[in-house]
Write a protein that holds these residues in place. Structure first.
Motif, mmCIF file in Angstrom:
data_model
loop_
_atom_site.group_PDB
_atom_site.id
_atom_site.type_symbol
_atom_site.label_atom_id
_atom_site.label_comp_id
_atom_site.label_asym_id
_atom_site.label_seq_id
_atom_site.Cartn_x
_atom_site.Cartn_y
_atom_site.Cartn_z
ATOM 1 N N ALA A 118 -79.278 -76.936 -97.538
ATOM 2 C CA ALA A 118 -78.370 -76.724 -98.668
ATOM 3 C C ALA A 118 -78.147 -75.244 -98.950
ATOM 4 O O ALA A 118 -77.110 -74.860 -99.497
ATOM 5 C CB ALA A 118 -78.902 -77.424 -99.909
ATOM 6 N N ARG A 119 -79.125 -74.410 -98.600
ATOM 7 C CA ARG A 119 -79.028 -72.980 -98.899
ATOM 8 C C ARG A 119 -78.433 -72.170 -97.756
ATOM 9 O O ARG A 119 -78.261 -70.959 -97.900
ATOM 10 C CB ARG A 119 -80.419 -72.436 -99.231
ATOM 11 N N THR A 120 -78.123 -72.804 -96.654
ATOM 12 C CA THR A 120 -77.576 -72.056 -95.522
ATOM 13 C C THR A 120 -76.139 -71.624 -95.807
ATOM 14 O O THR A 120 -75.391 -72.298 -96.518
ATOM 15 C CB THR A 120 -77.601 -72.907 -94.239
ATOM 16 N N LYS A 121 -75.752 -70.498 -95.243
ATOM 17 C CA LYS A 121 -74.395 -69.985 -95.435
ATOM 18 C C LYS A 121 -73.358 -70.941 -94.858
ATOM 19 O O LYS A 121 -72.270 -71.106 -95.423
ATOM 20 C CB LYS A 121 -74.268 -68.609 -94.789
ATOM 21 N N SER A 122 -73.675 -71.557 -93.711
ATOM 22 C CA SER A 122 -72.703 -72.456 -93.078
ATOM 23 C C SER A 122 -72.377 -73.641 -93.974
ATOM 24 O O SER A 122 -71.210 -74.044 -94.087
ATOM 25 C CB SER A 122 -73.254 -72.949 -91.738
ATOM 26 N N PHE A 123 -73.391 -74.205 -94.637
ATOM 27 C CA PHE A 123 -73.156 -75.334 -95.526
ATOM 28 C C PHE A 123 -72.316 -74.920 -96.731
ATOM 29 O O PHE A 123 -71.352 -75.604 -97.103
ATOM 30 C CB PHE A 123 -74.490 -75.913 -96.001
ATOM 31 N N ILE A 124 -72.642 -73.798 -97.331
ATOM 32 C CA ILE A 124 -71.915 -73.332 -98.514
ATOM 33 C C ILE A 124 -70.468 -72.994 -98.162
ATOM 34 O O ILE A 124 -69.528 -73.394 -98.866
ATOM 35 C CB ILE A 124 -72.621 -72.107 -99.124
ATOM 36 N N ILE A 125 -70.273 -72.286 -97.046
ATOM 37 C CA ILE A 125 -68.919 -71.897 -96.652
ATOM 38 C C ILE A 125 -68.086 -73.119 -96.298
ATOM 39 O O ILE A 125 -66.911 -73.226 -96.687
ATOM 40 C CB ILE A 125 -68.975 -70.912 -95.466
ATOM 41 N N THR A 126 -68.684 -74.069 -95.558
ATOM 42 C CA THR A 126 -67.962 -75.289 -95.207
ATOM 43 C C THR A 126 -67.527 -76.055 -96.446
ATOM 44 O O THR A 126 -66.395 -76.549 -96.529
ATOM 45 C CB THR A 126 -68.849 -76.195 -94.329
ATOM 46 N N THR A 127 -68.419 -76.155 -97.420
ATOM 47 C CA THR A 127 -68.092 -76.859 -98.657
ATOM 48 C C THR A 127 -66.955 -76.182 -99.403
ATOM 49 O O THR A 127 -66.011 -76.839 -99.870
ATOM 50 C CB THR A 127 -69.330 -76.957 -99.557
ATOM 51 N N THR A 142 -79.228 -87.289 -97.935
ATOM 52 C CA THR A 142 -78.978 -87.012 -99.357
ATOM 53 C C THR A 142 -78.096 -85.788 -99.518
ATOM 54 O O THR A 142 -77.206 -85.750 -100.374
ATOM 55 C CB THR A 142 -80.304 -86.795 -100.095
ATOM 56 N N LEU A 143 -78.324 -84.781 -98.686
ATOM 57 C CA LEU A 143 -77.467 -83.598 -98.711
ATOM 58 C C LEU A 143 -76.029 -83.966 -98.362
ATOM 59 O O LEU A 143 -75.076 -83.476 -98.985
ATOM 60 C CB LEU A 143 -77.994 -82.558 -97.722
ATOM 61 N N GLY A 144 -75.871 -84.858 -97.378
ATOM 62 C CA GLY A 144 -74.539 -85.308 -97.001
ATOM 63 C C GLY A 144 -73.845 -86.054 -98.130
ATOM 64 O O GLY A 144 -72.649 -85.861 -98.383
#
Length: 420
Positions: free
Chosen positions: A16-25, A241-243
């Motif tokens: 959840a804290r990765t840059k890729s996840f935040i940017i994708t969202t 759950t993250l998904g």
């Protein structure tokens, strides 16, 4: 149970804290707002002339036959265009120089022969609102001239150009009307894409997470305090759950974008890919098939990730799973135009294809409730079997090191797991 939740939280928060996840969202959320306001954006851009060029919105009309330019100008004025129209007798070379210098937008040359023809000249040959308006006006002018030459009265002309009535009607009980299909098509497209994206993204995330822990030797420490099976299911549950959280963010963003948009999402692009009057059952089945699809492919991804010792080998072993998802998506997107096809019906009961293809049928057809329920039952059975089999492979796979580039290593992982 404490160790399960510890791994669960670690899997959740690490990703959840990765840059890729935040940017994708953030990109996806921005995309929803962009699509909801697409018509307004296009209209604003056209009004400011950004799509047309750098010159003023002026159209010059030149002619080879006297009397055509005033008629075309009159047709354009009747269409209430948002650009200025002027007649001219200037040479084309001068007009082209003005276009290059950004003084004017375009000019049109009218010629008369067997019919009226026009040449529209602008900086770019791409589509623009001005070009479309000129084309429509020239067509109207041609029609008017033909009517005059044939000496038709108003009633005869109206009868000649009256559109024919055409409706599509299906006798199948599962078929929907053309309007209902239009209303469902847009949401089905988007949800199929989201399910496809989620299955690939999160499954690959699980495989990479497991492979990373093995390559860094962290796995040896983890399985000394928690069983490999508990570790596998905690990883799957945490990333799952993250998904779900990310999909909820997408859903809230899409709903907010639609509610705050001044567009009614009915014209232009949305006349084909409608989003109005969507059934609640379609949304519920989308959530259900998303969850089932995720857990099915997550089990397979964890299994494959456990027999890999190097991160570089993950993609090679994940290829068969990716091919399954790609085939399922091809069937689903092809089936949107023919949802009643036999190949769509048959493939919707194949567990690895069900999340996309059965959801397509639920969204586009009025099928009996037992059909999606049967598909759900088959998926639950497949998830159970794959979970049991995956646990056996995972138990030994996490202890395997060395080159792992073949599915034959699954057998070796099972044998190693049986010795523990």
């Amino acid at each position: 149970m404490r160790s399960f939740w510890a791994i669960f939280k670690q899997a959740f928060w690490t990703k959840a804290r990765t840059k890729s996840f935040i940017i994708t969202t953030l990109i996806a959320v921005a995309g929803f707002f962009l699509m909801a306001n697409l018509q307004n954006i296009i209209s604003s851009v056209q009004e400011t002339g950004v799509l047309g060029g750098d010159g003023e919105q002026i159209l010059y009309i030149t002619e080879s036959e006297a009397g055509l330019a005033p008629l075309l100008k009159e047709q354009l004025m009747l269409m209430d265009v948002d650009f200025e129209v002027q007649e001219t007798d200037r040479a084309e070379a001068d007009l082209q120089a003005d276009i290059k210098d950004g003084v004017i937008e375009a000019y049109v040359v009218l010629e008369a022969g067997n019919g009226i023809s026009a040449t529209y000249v602008s900086q770019s040959a791409g589509l623009s609102g001005m070009a479309s308006a000129v084309e429509g006006a020239v067509q109207n002018l041609q029609t008017t001239r033909t009517v005059e030459e044939l000496e038709l009265n108003a009633e005869e002309a109206a009868a000649l150009f009256a559109p024919a009535g055409f409706e599509r009607e299906a006798i199948s009980d599962a078929s929907r009307t053309e309007q209902e299909l239009s209303e469902a098509r847009g949401l089905v497209y988007i949800l199929i894409f989201l399910i496809y994206f989620a299955v690939i993204y999160y499954s690959n995330m699980i495989a990479m997470e497991v492979a990373t822990e093995k390559s860094s030797r962290v796995m040896e420490i983890l399985i000394s305090s928690v069983s490999p099976v508990k570790h596998m299911f905690a990883k799957i549950a945490g990333i799952g759950t993250l998904g779900i959280l990310q999909m909820l963010i997408f859903g809230a963003a899409a709903y907010t974008a639609i509610e705050t948009s001044s567009s009614d999402l009915s014209g232009g692009f949305f006349s084909v890919f409608g989003f109005s009057n969507v059934r609640i059952s379609t949304i519920l089945f989308a959530v259900l098939f998303f969850l089932l699809g995720y857990f099915l492919y997550a089990m397979l991804a964890a299994l494959l990730g456990s027999i890999v010792s190097r991160i570089e080998d993950v993609q090679q072993l994940m290829l068969p799973m990716m091919l399954l998802i790609i085939v399922a998506s091809l069937i689903a997107f092809t089936g949107i135009s023919v949802p009643e096809a036999t190949f769509v019906t048959v493939s919707s009961y194949i567990p690895f294809f069900t999340p996309l293809v059965m959801f397509l049928r639920v969204g586009m057809l009025d099928i009996p409730l037992w059909e999606p329920l049967l598909a759900v039952a088959l998926m639950l059975a497949s998830i159970t079997v794959l979970g049991w089999f995956g646990a056996r492979v995972y138990r030994g796979g996490v202890l395997m090191y060395g080159s792992s580039q073949s599915l034959k290593d699954i057998r070796r992982a099972i044998q190693l797991g049986n010795k523990r």
